[in-house]
Write a protein that holds these residues in place. Sequence first.
Motif, mmCIF file in Angstrom:
data_model
loop_
_atom_site.group_PDB
_atom_site.id
_atom_site.type_symbol
_atom_site.label_atom_id
_atom_site.label_comp_id
_atom_site.label_asym_id
_atom_site.label_seq_id
_atom_site.Cartn_x
_atom_site.Cartn_y
_atom_site.Cartn_z
ATOM 1 N N GLY A 35 0.838 -1.220 0.000
ATOM 2 C CA GLY A 35 0.000 0.000 0.000
ATOM 3 C C GLY A 35 0.859 1.250 0.000
ATOM 4 N N LEU A 36 1.901 1.236 0.806
ATOM 5 C CA LEU A 36 2.799 2.395 0.852
ATOM 6 C C LEU A 36 3.545 2.570 -0.466
ATOM 7 N N GLU A 37 3.931 1.454 -1.105
ATOM 8 C CA GLU A 37 4.596 1.548 -2.417
ATOM 9 C C GLU A 37 3.662 2.184 -3.444
ATOM 10 N N PHE A 38 2.373 1.776 -3.444
ATOM 11 C CA PHE A 38 1.408 2.375 -4.370
ATOM 12 C C PHE A 38 1.245 3.863 -4.089
ATOM 13 N N LYS A 39 1.132 4.207 -2.786
ATOM 14 C CA LYS A 39 1.013 5.624 -2.426
ATOM 15 C C LYS A 39 2.250 6.397 -2.845
ATOM 16 N N LEU A 40 3.418 5.784 -2.666
ATOM 17 C CA LEU A 40 4.664 6.429 -3.056
ATOM 18 C C LEU A 40 4.708 6.638 -4.573
ATOM 19 N N GLU A 41 4.285 5.608 -5.321
ATOM 20 C CA GLU A 41 4.245 5.743 -6.786
ATOM 21 C C GLU A 41 3.251 6.824 -7.205
ATOM 22 N N ASP A 42 2.073 6.846 -6.556
ATOM 23 C CA ASP A 42 1.078 7.870 -6.866
ATOM 24 C C ASP A 42 1.633 9.260 -6.546
ATOM 25 N N SER A 43 2.290 9.372 -5.377
ATOM 26 C CA SER A 43 2.871 10.665 -4.999
ATOM 27 C C SER A 43 3.954 11.082 -5.985
ATOM 28 N N ALA A 44 4.794 10.130 -6.377
ATOM 29 C CA ALA A 44 5.851 10.432 -7.354
ATOM 30 C C ALA A 44 5.238 10.857 -8.677
ATOM 31 N N SER A 45 4.173 10.181 -9.087
ATOM 32 C CA SER A 45 3.497 10.526 -10.335
ATOM 33 C C SER A 45 2.877 11.925 -10.245
ATOM 34 N N LEU A 46 2.223 12.192 -9.093
ATOM 35 C CA LEU A 46 1.628 13.522 -8.900
ATOM 36 C C LEU A 46 2.709 14.600 -8.877
#
Length: 142
Positions: A35-46
């Motif tokens: 979950g944190l990896e997905f959030k990190l990827e989403d944050s990086a994408s944003l």
Amino acid sequence: KVAELDELQSDFDSAVSREESLKIELCNLEETTIGLEFKLEDSASLLAAEKEKNDAEVQEALQRLKDAEDELDLIKLSQAEAEENLGNLRTEKVELESEFAEALAREDALKAEMQTMEETALGLELKLEDAAAYLAAAQEDY
């Protein structure tokens, strides 16, 4: 030996129970990590999208600044041309005022000369009338 065996069995059961608890905790940690990896990827994408947007805005602002500087240069050039034209017009005005003053002086001189000629003509008319009267009187005497 039975008591020893029961104790070993109890220790084994506790170890199996702890192992099961640790496996569940490990699964929970893996899910949390995913979950944190997905959030990190989403944050990086944003963040990447925000950076791209900001870069585009910076480029647009730089272009507007360059356009404004170009326009300012054109305005300064136009202003310099206008100042040069104004200087030329002032010079021309001074020359025209001088020519006008000379024309007025010539007009005054011509008026004075014309006045003198009119006075001379009037004097000649009077002399002519006197001469005509003298001739008429002289003819009557004959």
